[in-house]
Write a protein that holds these residues in place. Structure first.
Motif, PDB file in Angstrom:
ATOM      1  N   PRO A 198      54.934  31.206   1.845  1.00  0.00           N
ATOM      2  CA  PRO A 198      54.604  32.345   0.971  1.00  0.00           C
ATOM      3  C   PRO A 198      54.530  31.967  -0.512  1.00  0.00           C
ATOM      4  N   TYR A 199      55.126  30.849  -0.878  1.00  0.00           N
ATOM      5  CA  TYR A 199      55.159  30.428  -2.276  1.00  0.00           C
ATOM      6  C   TYR A 199      54.086  29.383  -2.588  1.00  0.00           C
ATOM      7  N   LEU A 200      53.298  29.022  -1.602  1.00  0.00           N
ATOM      8  CA  LEU A 200      52.345  27.922  -1.748  1.00  0.00           C
ATOM      9  C   LEU A 200      51.292  28.147  -2.836  1.00  0.00           C
ATOM     10  N   PRO A 201      50.812  29.375  -3.068  1.00  0.00           N
ATOM     11  CA  PRO A 201      49.785  29.549  -4.116  1.00  0.00           C
ATOM     12  C   PRO A 201      50.194  29.020  -5.484  1.00  0.00           C
ATOM     13  N   GLY A 202      51.467  29.129  -5.838  1.00  0.00           N
ATOM     14  CA  GLY A 202      51.914  28.615  -7.140  1.00  0.00           C
ATOM     15  C   GLY A 202      51.745  27.113  -7.248  1.00  0.00           C
ATOM     16  N   PHE A 203      51.969  26.406  -6.150  1.00  0.00           N
ATOM     17  CA  PHE A 203      51.803  24.952  -6.146  1.00  0.00           C
ATOM     18  C   PHE A 203      50.327  24.583  -6.051  1.00  0.00           C
ATOM     19  N   SER A 204      49.583  25.323  -5.264  1.00  0.00           N
ATOM     20  CA  SER A 204      48.153  25.048  -5.125  1.00  0.00           C
ATOM     21  C   SER A 204      47.439  25.140  -6.462  1.00  0.00           C
ATOM     22  N   ALA A 205      47.864  26.082  -7.298  1.00  0.00           N
ATOM     23  CA  ALA A 205      47.236  26.235  -8.612  1.00  0.00           C
ATOM     24  C   ALA A 205      47.441  24.979  -9.457  1.00  0.00           C
ATOM     25  N   VAL A 206      48.620  24.321  -9.315  1.00  0.00           N
ATOM     26  CA  VAL A 206      48.869  23.087 -10.055  1.00  0.00           C
ATOM     27  C   VAL A 206      47.993  21.964  -9.496  1.00  0.00           C
ATOM     28  N   PHE A 207      47.916  21.856  -8.175  1.00  0.00           N
ATOM     29  CA  PHE A 207      47.068  20.832  -7.561  1.00  0.00           C
ATOM     30  C   PHE A 207      45.614  20.978  -8.003  1.00  0.00           C
ATOM     31  N   ASP A 208      45.142  22.216  -8.068  1.00  0.00           N
ATOM     32  CA  ASP A 208      43.729  22.457  -8.372  1.00  0.00           C
ATOM     33  C   ASP A 208      43.365  22.016  -9.791  1.00  0.00           C
ATOM     34  N   ARG A 209      44.357  21.924 -10.675  1.00  0.00           N
ATOM     35  CA  ARG A 209      44.075  21.522 -12.056  1.00  0.00           C
ATOM     36  C   ARG A 209      43.997  20.000 -12.218  1.00  0.00           C
ATOM     37  N   VAL A 210      44.394  19.251 -11.201  1.00  0.00           N
ATOM     38  CA  VAL A 210      44.455  17.789 -11.335  1.00  0.00           C
ATOM     39  C   VAL A 210      43.124  17.172 -10.933  1.00  0.00           C
ATOM     40  N   PRO A 211      42.437  16.477 -11.850  1.00  0.00           N
ATOM     41  CA  PRO A 211      41.204  15.773 -11.477  1.00  0.00           C
ATOM     42  C   PRO A 211      41.523  14.615 -10.529  1.00  0.00           C
ATOM     43  N   LEU A 212      40.616  14.361  -9.612  1.00  0.00           N
ATOM     44  CA  LEU A 212      40.813  13.304  -8.631  1.00  0.00           C
ATOM     45  C   LEU A 212      39.907  12.117  -8.932  1.00  0.00           C
ATOM     46  N   ALA A 213      40.342  10.928  -8.519  1.00  0.00           N
ATOM     47  CA  ALA A 213      39.555   9.711  -8.694  1.00  0.00           C
ATOM     48  C   ALA A 213      39.816   8.806  -7.500  1.00  0.00           C
ATOM     49  N   ARG A 214      39.062   7.730  -7.403  1.00  0.00           N
ATOM     50  CA  ARG A 214      39.257   6.796  -6.297  1.00  0.00           C
ATOM     51  C   ARG A 214      40.509   5.962  -6.575  1.00  0.00           C
ATOM     52  N   PRO A 215      41.420   5.849  -5.595  1.00  0.00           N
ATOM     53  CA  PRO A 215      42.664   5.114  -5.831  1.00  0.00           C
ATOM     54  C   PRO A 215      42.438   3.605  -5.879  1.00  0.00           C
ATOM     55  N   SER A 216      43.325   2.899  -6.579  1.00  0.00           N
ATOM     56  CA  SER A 216      43.245   1.441  -6.663  1.00  0.00           C
ATOM     57  C   SER A 216      43.706   0.778  -5.376  1.00  0.00           C
ATOM     58  N   VAL A 217      44.648   1.399  -4.680  1.00  0.00           N
ATOM     59  CA  VAL A 217      45.123   0.925  -3.375  1.00  0.00           C
ATOM     60  C   VAL A 217      45.327   2.155  -2.498  1.00  0.00           C
ATOM     61  N   PRO A 218      45.366   2.005  -1.178  1.00  0.00           N
ATOM     62  CA  PRO A 218      45.575   3.171  -0.315  1.00  0.00           C
ATOM     63  C   PRO A 218      46.935   3.813  -0.552  1.00  0.00           C
ATOM     64  N   VAL A 219      46.961   5.135  -0.510  1.00  0.00           N
ATOM     65  CA  VAL A 219      48.206   5.901  -0.555  1.00  0.00           C
ATOM     66  C   VAL A 219      48.387   6.533   0.820  1.00  0.00           C
ATOM     67  N   TRP A 220      49.518   6.234   1.439  1.00  0.00           N
ATOM     68  CA  TRP A 220      49.774   6.728   2.789  1.00  0.00           C
ATOM     69  C   TRP A 220      50.498   8.057   2.753  1.00  0.00           C
ATOM     70  N   SER A 221      50.041   8.983   3.565  1.00  0.00           N
ATOM     71  CA  SER A 221      50.630  10.311   3.668  1.00  0.00           C
ATOM     72  C   SER A 221      51.731  10.314   4.719  1.00  0.00           C
ATOM     73  N   ALA A 222      52.882  10.889   4.366  1.00  0.00           N
ATOM     74  CA  ALA A 222      53.959  11.055   5.333  1.00  0.00           C
ATOM     75  C   ALA A 222      53.778  12.325   6.154  1.00  0.00           C
ATOM     76  N   THR A 223      52.675  13.019   5.947  1.00  0.00           N
ATOM     77  CA  THR A 223      52.335  14.174   6.778  1.00  0.00           C
ATOM     78  C   THR A 223      51.456  13.740   7.943  1.00  0.00           C
ATOM     79  N   THR A 224      50.423  12.963   7.642  1.00  0.00           N
ATOM     80  CA  THR A 224      49.473  12.531   8.673  1.00  0.00           C
ATOM     81  C   THR A 224      49.743  11.115   9.177  1.00  0.00           C
ATOM     82  N   VAL A 225      50.618  10.366   8.488  1.00  0.00           N
ATOM     83  CA  VAL A 225      50.884   8.955   8.802  1.00  0.00           C
ATOM     84  C   VAL A 225      49.569   8.172   8.774  1.00  0.00           C
ATOM     85  N   ALA A 226      48.814   8.378   7.721  1.00  0.00           N
ATOM     86  CA  ALA A 226      47.522   7.727   7.523  1.00  0.00           C
ATOM     87  C   ALA A 226      47.220   7.757   6.028  1.00  0.00           C
TER      88      ALA A 226
END
Length: 426
Positions: A245-273
């Protein structure tokens, strides 16, 4: 700065003679690093050399009779921990940067900012010291640090992100760490709909999240008094459905961050990929990360199967212990660039010394360390570049070689345990 002795030689006999003569530096694959080399500690190092088995950091001694097996290096970024450690002002001065803001609050927002800033400073320091990763991963909020460090999150957005991410409203629920594997911890909450498993950290540690009274009942169901259990000193509901129920507050912060191609892979502990390239999928994963469990143990297993052998904690936390528990009996190395107790610059220098002892080549002069002669060049491809970045099956290992490596690692771990126990009793 605390003195660190570094010495190298062709074999244990020559290395022992060098220490006896007070000689530092040298060249060769047999290496020792000693923090605060008093006469007593030199004698301890000599005893380790006589044993001839690897020794990895116990009592601030590091001995490698031969270089570690080749493998990839992974930077691991911790999230919120019970102990935050000293501020990195000494590292900032070494980097030529102004000291960071004072941290006087123990609230969620301040703890989040302090953790992200410490991780960021230590990452910059590792790079300056010539220590670079083949892949990155994080634990809980540490995954955000990994995204910034790899360049997937644009650097100019860091201060706004660090300032606002921990300030969003969160549910009033607690976390409790238990010394049980995830399956056993989940069974404790089977009859408690308000409690879920939020973290699978290692074979011997999991975290439950939920209503305080319900979590207390879960902990009371642990029959064995020797099983560790502890309610953690922060509340957020991260990595549980309670945060939804509190996720919209965090999503708004994520949406403000510009994205770029990473220098090395970043592994997710959610998807294990690795994080996906597609922006829509990536932003969806950022939200999933907050409401789904942290599968840290699975990430370490997957990285290891892909060729990772050196795990560097870029911050202050328990990730080196989680890795050691997950990979027990298998050859690997864990080093922490951050400390909960000693000055951060001293810990950074000690991490570089440990990696040098294992055959790596950090920039020792930049850290004020004695410069041993350059090691002979490795043959073959750079360690870990291919397999760590691959998401396909891990390369096969001959069963005899694999069994030998596991046996050596198990014996080394046993020797270290016995020696530590002996030191504590003498």
């Amino acid at each position: 700065m605390t003195d660190i002795l570094l010495a190298a030689a062709a074999g244990p006999g020559d290395l022992r003679a060098a220490l006896r003569a007070g000689r530092r530096g040298g060249t060769g694959p047999c290496r020792v690093a000693v923090l605060d080399p008093t006469p007593q500690r030199i004698e301890q190092a000599l005893a380790l050399i006589d044993r001839g088995e690897p020794w990895q950091g116990g009592n601030d001694l590091w001995f490698a009779p031969r270089p570690a097996p080749p493998g990839g290096t992974v930077f691991l970024f911790p999230g919120l921990d019970a102990r935050t450690g000293p501020p990195p002002d000494d590292v900032l001065r070494w980097l030529g940067r102004p000291a960071g803001p004072a941290s006087g609050s123990t609230g969620l927002a301040e703890r989040t900012r302090a953790t992200l800033r410490l991780n960021r400073v230590l990452h910059a320091a590792l790079l300056r010291a010539g220590i670079v990763p083949d892949a990155m991963a994080g634990h809980s909020a540490g995954e955000w640090s990994a995204l910034f460090a790899a360049g997937l999150f644009a650097e100019p957005a860091f201060e706004d992100f660090a300032r606002t991410m921990g300030a969003a409203p969160v549910p009033d629920v607690v976390f409790a760490a238990v010394g049980l594997p995830a399956e056993a911890a989940a069974r404790l909450a089977r009859d408690e709909p308000g409690v879920v498993l939020s973290h699978d950290n290692a074979p011997d540690q999991s975290v439950l999240c939920g209503d305080e009274d319900a979590v207390g009942r879960c902990l009371a169901r642990i029959a064995d008094p020797e099983v560790p259990r502890r309610v953690l000193p922060f509340r957020s509901g991260f990595h549980s459905p309670m945060l939804a129920p509190y996720l919209p507050g965090f999503s708004a912060v994520f949406d403000r961050v510009p994205l770029a191609r990473p220098s090395v892979p970043v592994w997710s502990a959610t998807t294990v990929a690795p994080y996906p390239d597609d922006e829509t999928e990536l932003r969806a994963l950022l939200n999933r990360h907050l409401v789904e469990p942290v599968r840290f143990r699975a990430v370490i297993e997957r990285l290891y199967r892909g060729g990772a052998r050196v795990f560097v904690q870029v911050g202050c936390g328990s990730l080196t212990r989680f890795v050691a528990a997950t990979l027990a009996g298998r050859p690997h190395r864990t080093v922490s660039a951050g400390s909960a107790t000693r000055p951060q610059l001293d810990q950074l220098r000690w991490a570089a010394a440990a990696l040098w002892a294992e055959g790596h080549a950090p920039d020792l002069p930049a850290l004020g360390l004695t410069t041993p002669a350059a090691p002979p060049p490795r043959t073959g491809p750079a360690p870990g570049i291919g397999p760590v970045l691959s998401t396909g099956p891990a390369p096969s290992t001959h069963p005899v070689a694999g069994a030998y490596e596991a046996a050596v690692a198990a014996v080394s771990a046993s020797v270290e345990t016995v020696y530590r126990t002996w030191r504590e009793r003498t």
